[in-house]
Design an enzyme around this catalytic site. Structure first.
Site, mmCIF file in Angstrom:
data_model
loop_
_atom_site.group_PDB
_atom_site.id
_atom_site.type_symbol
_atom_site.label_atom_id
_atom_site.label_comp_id
_atom_site.label_asym_id
_atom_site.label_seq_id
_atom_site.Cartn_x
_atom_site.Cartn_y
_atom_site.Cartn_z
ATOM 1 N N ASP A 167 -16.832 12.204 -1.681
ATOM 2 C CA ASP A 167 -16.710 11.727 -0.467
ATOM 3 C C ASP A 167 -17.724 12.653 0.616
ATOM 4 O O ASP A 167 -18.454 13.063 0.295
ATOM 5 C CB ASP A 167 -15.067 11.516 -0.015
ATOM 6 C CG ASP A 167 -14.734 10.195 0.538
ATOM 7 O OD1 ASP A 167 -15.519 10.212 1.714
ATOM 8 O OD2 ASP A 167 -14.324 9.284 0.098
ATOM 9 N N ASP A 176 -0.821 19.683 4.764
ATOM 10 C CA ASP A 176 -0.312 18.711 3.707
ATOM 11 C C ASP A 176 -1.140 19.061 2.236
ATOM 12 O O ASP A 176 -0.702 18.252 1.383
ATOM 13 C CB ASP A 176 -0.460 17.357 4.080
ATOM 14 C CG ASP A 176 0.449 16.926 5.056
ATOM 15 O OD1 ASP A 176 1.274 17.680 5.773
ATOM 16 O OD2 ASP A 176 0.807 15.715 5.306
ATOM 17 N N HIS A 211 -13.485 11.015 6.654
ATOM 18 C CA HIS A 211 -13.091 10.060 5.477
ATOM 19 C C HIS A 211 -12.477 10.634 4.307
ATOM 20 O O HIS A 211 -11.451 10.324 3.810
ATOM 21 C CB HIS A 211 -14.431 8.981 5.190
ATOM 22 C CG HIS A 211 -14.063 8.023 4.132
ATOM 23 N ND1 HIS A 211 -14.243 8.149 2.997
ATOM 24 C CD2 HIS A 211 -13.550 6.843 4.502
ATOM 25 C CE1 HIS A 211 -14.012 6.948 2.332
ATOM 26 N NE2 HIS A 211 -13.404 6.038 3.207
ATOM 27 N N SER A 416 -11.283 1.336 0.481
ATOM 28 C CA SER A 416 -11.567 2.959 0.280
ATOM 29 C C SER A 416 -10.060 3.454 0.219
ATOM 30 O O SER A 416 -9.946 4.479 -0.137
ATOM 31 C CB SER A 416 -12.187 3.425 1.714
ATOM 32 O OG SER A 416 -13.396 3.018 1.503
#
Length: 606
Positions: A167, A176, A211, A416
């Site tokens: 990506d 996280d 993204h 996506s």
């Protein structure tokens, strides 16, 4: 550059305010072909008759008339055998400049004068030449509809499973993505294939677009900064960051292929069992001729489950196609697990999930492969924000505050987002049983998917001022909505052999006027045995009630009405509906070179 452990920074920098606006809320990374193609080119049943792919043939043809002779073009050249110095020397004498070796497909990516294309075609060692297509960019709602909590309750969280995210990069500074002690990152490796900067003055590192970090969070975020509200599907997986897209979300076929090649090489080092590809492009040629599809097949055959986005073109209606035939590559490959998007309709139970109208529909162009394979939640998905990334700095309405008071999360919609839901689910299944092969994983998830859908639903999209109606047929929702509880309690095993769960193709019978499922296509003999007529893996348990005993998937007895007759003729490439091969009607020049038709979708669908 590899990374096995990284100590957490004592103070995490403030996140910049950014968001993903309405008109960009459908975030599918879209490989858009620069060159058009049409029926005038030398194509036989969707397959290249010569060495040139249709878009290359078009450019070469224009060069003969002098209009492009002085220009250059980026191509991927595949050889009969892995190219050596002799073959490279020949290419260089033609004026070509090599950028990347792609041993996975016995090829090289290069820039070459258009006037020299004829020399490539004349080279006896060259097998094929295709455009190095450019890439252009156009959870809190995932656990209940997918039943993923049942896996967590049973003690499975993806521990020990490596997932390669190909990506725009993954920012490992987000808490996280750290381990349970919050001292070491679970992003165990970084490598850039774009050749561009990997950090900027705003504080972004690795993911300058935003993204890839969002995708990684859906797969494996642990919800640390949200009190567990935005936990990913497999919250203890290891993430392998293979950056194929730059700060603007731009890349190419060759950068993605190079990343896939690296994932295969690193498979044993990081136990990479899954590749996530939340990207796609138009289909200029059969999957059997496409180097990008060949690359994902190589990964599958190496024992890696490849999960790919179906595309966001379900609202596209070219000549009345009603969104059919809009699956993007490499999601058109029959090996891979291709994922479409569902929406919650305001409630999170499985029964209230409906198809997102933007989610692309099959069958695939040229080969008529039945896609998508599986559906997953893909609208309004909350996941990780990336500090200082392009998306955050450009848009200011979709950020969500974490428990630390900063903008730690981001809401996005698109296939996506649905794709990493399934990638995380695959990691859970492999955590439970590491011996499963890619075909066994695919078959299990498809067979156990939730299939109780209505015949049709209608969605209102306010910003488009339009209603969109979806029918729940095999080409719209595949085998159904992923159900992890059913998948992990099921013990049926498809054959372990590679290709046993190939997605079937659809064939039109002009005598009966129906379309039926077949295994394989005209050029590839299928070894698939999963979608046959046996009791365990019969078509009725995989595809649901929309496929009858004779495997007819498109005919008068099914929920297709007269409004879809035009869709039939477009997808099967004939104005009379009697053609047997798709043409370039859907993926023609006006669409491959345009993003305006697809920039509106997703976040306000009702």
């Amino acid at each position: 550059m590899s990374q096995t452990s990284k100590t957490k920074h004592p103070v995490r920098g403030r996140r910049h305010s950014a968001a993903w606006g309405k008109r960009l809320s459908m975030l599918l990374l879209l490989l858009v072909a620069e060159a058009a193609f049409g029926q005038r080119w030398n194509v036989v049943e969707g397959r290249v008759a010569g060495k040139f792919a249709p878009d290359v043939a078009s450019i070469a043809g224009r060069a003969q008339h002098g209009s492009m002779a002085k220009q250059t073009v980026k191509v991927i050249v595949q050889y009969r055998q892995a190219p050596q110095s002799e073959q490279v020397g020949r290419m260089q004498r033609l004026g070509g400049r090599m950028s990347t070796r792609l041993s996975l497909v016995k090829g090289i990516a290069l820039t070459i004068p258009v006037s020299a294309l004829a020399g490539l075609e004349a080279d006896p060692d060259v097998l094929s030449v295709s455009i190095d297509h450019p890439l252009q960019v156009l959870d809190d709602q995932t656990d209940t509809p997918t039943n993923v909590r049942s896996a967590w309750t049973a003690g499975f969280d993806g521990t020990g499973i490596g997932v390669a995210v190909i990506d725009s990069g993954v920012n490992d500074s987000h808490p996280d993505l750290w381990d349970s002690t919050e001292t070491n990152t679970r992003v165990v490796y970084h490598q850039d294939f774009t050749g561009t900067a990997t950090s900027n003055s705003s504080g972004a590192k690795y993911d300058l677009f935003g993204h890839g970090t969002h995708v990684a969070g859906i797969i494996g975020g642990n919800g640390y900064l949200s009190g567990g509200n935005y936990t990913g599907v497999a919250p203890n997986v290891s993430i392998v960051d293979l950056r194929a897209l730059d700060a603007n979300g731009a890349g190419s076929d060759s950068t993605v292929i190079a990343a896939i090649q690296r994932a295969i090489a690193l498979k044993n080092t990081y136990n990479i069992r899954v590749i996530n590809l939340s990207l796609g492009r138009g289909i200029p040629v059969s999957y059997t001729q496409d180097p990008l599809c060949q690359a994902v097949e190589s990964a599958w055959k190496a024992g890696i489950v490849v999960v790919v986005a179906a595309g966001n073109y379900g609202r596209l209606s070219v000549n009345g196609s009603n969104g059919f035939g809009t699956i993007t590559a490499p999601g058109n490959d029959p090996f891979v697990l291709t994922v479409g998007a569902m929406k919650s309709s305001g409630q999170s139970s499985q029964a209230n999930q409906t198809k997102a109208s933007f989610s692309s529909k099959g069958p695939t162009t040229y080969d008529h492969v039945v896609k998508p394979d599986l559906m997953a939640p893909g609208t309004g998905i909350v996941s990780l924000a990336a500090t200082g990334a392009t998306l955050e700095l450009a848009h200011a309405s979709a950020l969500i505050t974490g428990t630390d008071g900063y903008n730690d999360y981001f809401k996005l919609s698109g296939t996506s987002m649905a794709t990493p839901v399934v990638a995380g689910a695959v990691a859970l299944l492999l955590d439970e049983n590491s011996q499963l092969t890619p075909d066994q994983v695919k078959a299990r998830l498809m067979k156990t998917a939730y299939k109780r859908f209505p015949n049709a639903t209608t969605s209102w999209v306010p910003h488009l001022f339009a209603n969109f109606t979806d029918f729940y047929d095999i080409f719209s929702v595949g085998s159904g909505l992923i159900d992890m509880q059913a998948a992990m309690t099921n013990t049926d095993l498809a054959p372990a052999t590679v290709g046993s769960a190939l997605s079937p193709s659809a064939v039109y019978n002009p005598v009966t006027g129906t379309v039926s499922l077949v295994n394989g296509n005209g050029s590839v003999t299928s070894v698939s045995v999963v979608w046959g007529s046996s009791v365990v893996w019969g078509s009725s348990v995989v595809w649901g009630s929309n496929v009858n005993g004779s495997s007819v998937v498109w005919g008068s007895s099914l929920p297709w009405n007269s409004n879809l007759l035009s869709a039939f003729s477009v997808v099967w490439g004939s104005s009379t509906g009697t053609g047997t091969q798709a043409t370039s009607v859907v993926w023609g020049s006006s669409l491959l070179g345009s993003t305006s038709a697809f920039s509106d979708a997703g976040d306000d669908e009702q």
